[in-house]
Design a protein around this motif. Structure first.
Motif, PDB file in Angstrom:
ATOM      1  N   PHE A 170       0.833  -1.214   0.000  1.00 19.57           N
ATOM      2  CA  PHE A 170       0.000   0.000   0.000  1.00 19.57           C
ATOM      3  C   PHE A 170       0.865   1.261   0.000  1.00 19.57           C
ATOM      4  O   PHE A 170       0.527   2.282   0.574  1.00 19.57           O
ATOM      5  CB  PHE A 170      -1.014  -0.008   1.145  1.00 19.57           C
ATOM      6  CG  PHE A 170      -0.449  -0.148   2.544  1.00 19.57           C
ATOM      7  CD1 PHE A 170      -0.110  -1.394   3.047  1.00 19.57           C
ATOM      8  CD2 PHE A 170      -0.286   0.957   3.359  1.00 19.57           C
ATOM      9  CE1 PHE A 170       0.393  -1.528   4.343  1.00 19.57           C
ATOM     10  CE2 PHE A 170       0.211   0.841   4.655  1.00 19.57           C
ATOM     11  CZ  PHE A 170       0.552  -0.412   5.151  1.00 19.57           C
ATOM     12  N   CYS A 278       9.669  -5.477   9.593  1.00 19.71           N
ATOM     13  CA  CYS A 278       9.381  -4.067   9.284  1.00 19.71           C
ATOM     14  C   CYS A 278      10.691  -3.314   9.017  1.00 19.71           C
ATOM     15  O   CYS A 278      11.607  -3.355   9.840  1.00 19.71           O
ATOM     16  CB  CYS A 278       8.629  -3.415  10.436  1.00 19.71           C
ATOM     17  SG  CYS A 278       8.274  -1.676  10.092  1.00 19.71           S
ATOM     18  N   PRO A 279      10.793  -2.602   7.891  1.00 22.73           N
ATOM     19  CA  PRO A 279      12.050  -1.937   7.562  1.00 22.73           C
ATOM     20  C   PRO A 279      12.331  -0.684   8.388  1.00 22.73           C
ATOM     21  O   PRO A 279      13.428  -0.139   8.303  1.00 22.73           O
ATOM     22  CB  PRO A 279      11.858  -1.561   6.082  1.00 22.73           C
ATOM     23  CG  PRO A 279      10.389  -1.378   5.928  1.00 22.73           C
ATOM     24  CD  PRO A 279       9.759  -2.394   6.845  1.00 22.73           C
ATOM     25  N   TRP A 330       2.477  -0.940  19.431  1.00 18.98           N
ATOM     26  CA  TRP A 330       3.159  -1.043  18.139  1.00 18.98           C
ATOM     27  C   TRP A 330       2.430  -0.227  17.074  1.00 18.98           C
ATOM     28  O   TRP A 330       3.005   0.619  16.404  1.00 18.98           O
ATOM     29  CB  TRP A 330       3.257  -2.517  17.687  1.00 18.98           C
ATOM     30  CG  TRP A 330       3.979  -2.662  16.397  1.00 18.98           C
ATOM     31  CD1 TRP A 330       5.298  -2.391  16.171  1.00 18.98           C
ATOM     32  CD2 TRP A 330       3.439  -3.079  15.141  1.00 18.98           C
ATOM     33  NE1 TRP A 330       5.613  -2.619  14.844  1.00 18.98           N
ATOM     34  CE2 TRP A 330       4.493  -3.038  14.196  1.00 18.98           C
ATOM     35  CE3 TRP A 330       2.174  -3.496  14.734  1.00 18.98           C
ATOM     36  CZ2 TRP A 330       4.319  -3.389  12.862  1.00 18.98           C
ATOM     37  CZ3 TRP A 330       1.999  -3.852  13.401  1.00 18.98           C
ATOM     38  CH2 TRP A 330       3.070  -3.799  12.480  1.00 18.98           C
ATOM     39  N   LYS A 334       3.809   3.330  15.472  1.00 19.37           N
ATOM     40  CA  LYS A 334       4.138   3.298  14.033  1.00 19.37           C
ATOM     41  C   LYS A 334       3.325   4.309  13.241  1.00 19.37           C
ATOM     42  O   LYS A 334       3.854   5.004  12.383  1.00 19.37           O
ATOM     43  CB  LYS A 334       3.859   1.863  13.537  1.00 19.37           C
ATOM     44  CG  LYS A 334       4.176   1.614  12.142  1.00 19.37           C
ATOM     45  CD  LYS A 334       5.424   0.846  11.844  1.00 19.37           C
ATOM     46  CE  LYS A 334       6.446   0.565  12.842  1.00 19.37           C
ATOM     47  NZ  LYS A 334       7.793   0.432  12.341  1.00 19.37           N
ATOM     48  N   CYS A 347       5.435   4.144   8.970  1.00 20.39           N
ATOM     49  CA  CYS A 347       5.082   3.082   8.020  1.00 20.39           C
ATOM     50  C   CYS A 347       5.266   3.571   6.595  1.00 20.39           C
ATOM     51  O   CYS A 347       4.844   4.677   6.255  1.00 20.39           O
ATOM     52  CB  CYS A 347       3.638   2.650   8.234  1.00 20.39           C
ATOM     53  SG  CYS A 347       3.080   1.435   7.009  1.00 20.39           S
ATOM     54  N   VAL A 348       5.878   2.742   5.765  1.00 19.20           N
ATOM     55  CA  VAL A 348       6.086   3.097   4.357  1.00 19.20           C
ATOM     56  C   VAL A 348       5.189   2.279   3.429  1.00 19.20           C
ATOM     57  O   VAL A 348       5.317   2.374   2.210  1.00 19.20           O
ATOM     58  CB  VAL A 348       7.574   2.935   3.951  1.00 19.20           C
ATOM     59  CG1 VAL A 348       8.443   3.916   4.707  1.00 19.20           C
ATOM     60  CG2 VAL A 348       8.052   1.491   4.150  1.00 19.20           C
ATOM     61  N   CYS A 350       5.014  -1.064   2.951  1.00 14.79           N
ATOM     62  CA  CYS A 350       5.664  -2.174   2.225  1.00 14.79           C
ATOM     63  C   CYS A 350       4.862  -3.463   2.305  1.00 14.79           C
ATOM     64  O   CYS A 350       5.059  -4.371   1.492  1.00 14.79           O
ATOM     65  CB  CYS A 350       7.070  -2.415   2.766  1.00 14.79           C
ATOM     66  SG  CYS A 350       7.109  -3.163   4.410  1.00 14.79           S
ATOM     67  N   GLY A 351       3.993  -3.585   3.305  1.00 15.34           N
ATOM     68  CA  GLY A 351       3.128  -4.766   3.425  1.00 15.34           C
ATOM     69  C   GLY A 351       3.781  -5.997   4.027  1.00 15.34           C
ATOM     70  O   GLY A 351       3.136  -7.042   4.145  1.00 15.34           O
ATOM     71  N   CYS A 353       4.600  -6.737   7.091  1.00 10.16           N
ATOM     72  CA  CYS A 353       4.001  -7.216   8.344  1.00 10.16           C
ATOM     73  C   CYS A 353       2.709  -7.973   8.077  1.00 10.16           C
ATOM     74  O   CYS A 353       2.304  -8.818   8.883  1.00 10.16           O
ATOM     75  CB  CYS A 353       3.767  -6.055   9.310  1.00 10.16           C
ATOM     76  SG  CYS A 353       2.703  -4.771   8.632  1.00 10.16           S
TER      77      CYS A 353
END
Ligand code: SF4
Ligand code: SF4
Length: 378
Positions: A170, A278-279, A330, A334, A347-348, A350-351, A353
């Motif tokens: 997303f 998570c990056p 969490w 985030k 959050c970026v 990336c999906g 998680c």
């Protein structure tokens, strides 16, 4: 428009990725990029284009990740896997100092980590944004010189824009992809069509332009640039999941007692997978060890997770003993309090998680459920 509209832009054949790896190695870089291992696309050493997962894709969904064969020979026909670049920049486990006891007492020696020049090949736009977020957290001036900074200074970044989002992605709603934001040395867009397979490569730095100059190919035309832009536009249009990345910040702050926290806590195993993949999650803890002689001691830094019971341990015990409070911590950090702390979302999009949660908990679904009015059935 794709982000590689300005500066040097060349069009090269897919085989030129071999030359790219060779040029980077010749310039002294250890090249790391996507490889297949243990049924997943992870980061590993690349010595030639043959190491890349040609024609490999991946299906992802909540709690699901499977490799699949593609019908073409795409080099980068997949979205992010379980590896993120924080593994390279903030290693999972790192020796901080060693201590030796002699007749005069203890002598402690700080360890300086090895920081060879490393080229990251295949950094996705969401991960480029994640590195920028970790910079804000781990590269603050008041921290002085850190191993993180030493590593960051030695990185050459080849960004690869996304043409094949996973069902879990997303980034479009997070504002981090699928076209690359600022940063990086080279930005690549892979065009894979039935009658065309080429890489459009743009330089973002002086050294990027130097490397690009060694790859041959031809200057990109207006049509080539439009074709590259169309790749990421189509990817954005295909993305199914989304989050109102600004709006959820106040939504979470307003709803610490929402009944959804109980609902998700009943499903969450508190396994910490989401924080590990998570990056942007950056928490570490310190572990001191000694040998049986009592004359040698070591201090290690290692990744920690807010899902660990010990994470919030204070004199009187854990501050967040329940899974409900740990999951809430969490998600709220985030997506909400991160803004106050670091000026961005944590959050970026990336999906990872979502895909790597063993019970398929989906942050986009949880965020959509928080604060919604519920019908009460009596
Ligand atoms: S919270 Fe999930 S989607 Fe967001 S950056 Fe972390 S792993 Fe990716
Ligand atoms: S949300 Fe999923 S991945 Fe995260 S701790 Fe709970 S069960 Fe594990």
């Amino acid at each position: 428009l794709s982000s590689i509209q300005d500066g040097d832009v060349r069009v090269v054949a897919p085989e030129a990725v071999d030359d790219l790896i060779e040029v980077l190695i010749r310039r002294g870089y250890h090249v790391i990029g996507p490889i297949v291992r243990d049924g997943a696309l992870v980061h590993g050493e690349l010595t030639s284009g043959r190491d890349l997962p040609v024609g490999v894709g991946a299906e992802q969904d909540a709690g699901r990740y499977r490799l699949k064969e593609r019908a073409d020979r795409a080099l980068f026909g997949f979205a992010v896997g379980p590896s993120s670049w924080k593994q390279e920049l903030l290693p999972q486990r790192e020796l901080v100092w060693t201590g030796e006891r002699s007749g005069e007492g203890w002598t402690f020696t700080s360890t300086s980590p090895r920081t060879p020049p490393v080229a990251f090949l295949g950094v996705r736009p969401c991960d480029l944004a994640a590195i920028a977020i970790q910079d804000r957290v781990l590269d603050r001036q008041e921290l002085g010189p850190t191993p993180y900074r030493a590593r960051r200074d030695r990185i050459f970044t080849v960004v690869v824009e996304c043409g094949e989002p996973a069902a879990t992605c997303f980034c479009a709603s997070a504002g981090t992809g699928p076209a690359a934001g600022p940063g990086g040395d080279l930005v690549v867009t892979e065009i894979v069509e039935p009658d065309r397979h080429e890489l459009v490569v743009g330089a973002r730095s002086q050294r990027g332009a130097e490397v690009l100059g060694e790859l041959g190919g031809r200057d990109a035309t207006v049509e080539d640039r439009a074709a590259a832009a169309a790749v990421t536009e189509a990817a954005a249009a295909r993305m199914e999941r989304s989050v109102d990345i600004r709006g959820v910040a106040s939504l979470l702050a307003r709803n610490p007692e929402d009944p959804r926290w109980d609902d998700v806590a009943a499903r969450c195993l508190a396994c910490a997978n989401c924080t590990l993949v998570c990056p942007t999650c950056f928490c570490t803890t310190i572990v001191d060890t000694g040998d049986l002689s009592g004359d040698h001691a070591e201090r290690w830094s290692r990744w920690a997770s807010c899902f660990d019971l010990d994470f919030s341990h204070m004199a009187s015990g854990a501050v967040r003993p329940a899974t409900r409070s740990r999951y809430r911590q969490w998600l709220t950090h985030k997506f909400s309090s991160w803004w106050e702390q670091f000026g961005t979302s944590g959050c970026v999009g990336c999906g990872r998680c979502i895909a790597w949660c063993p019970v398929g908990i989906d942050v986009t679904e949880e965020l959509a459920a928080i604060g919604t009015e519920r019908e009460v059935t009596i």
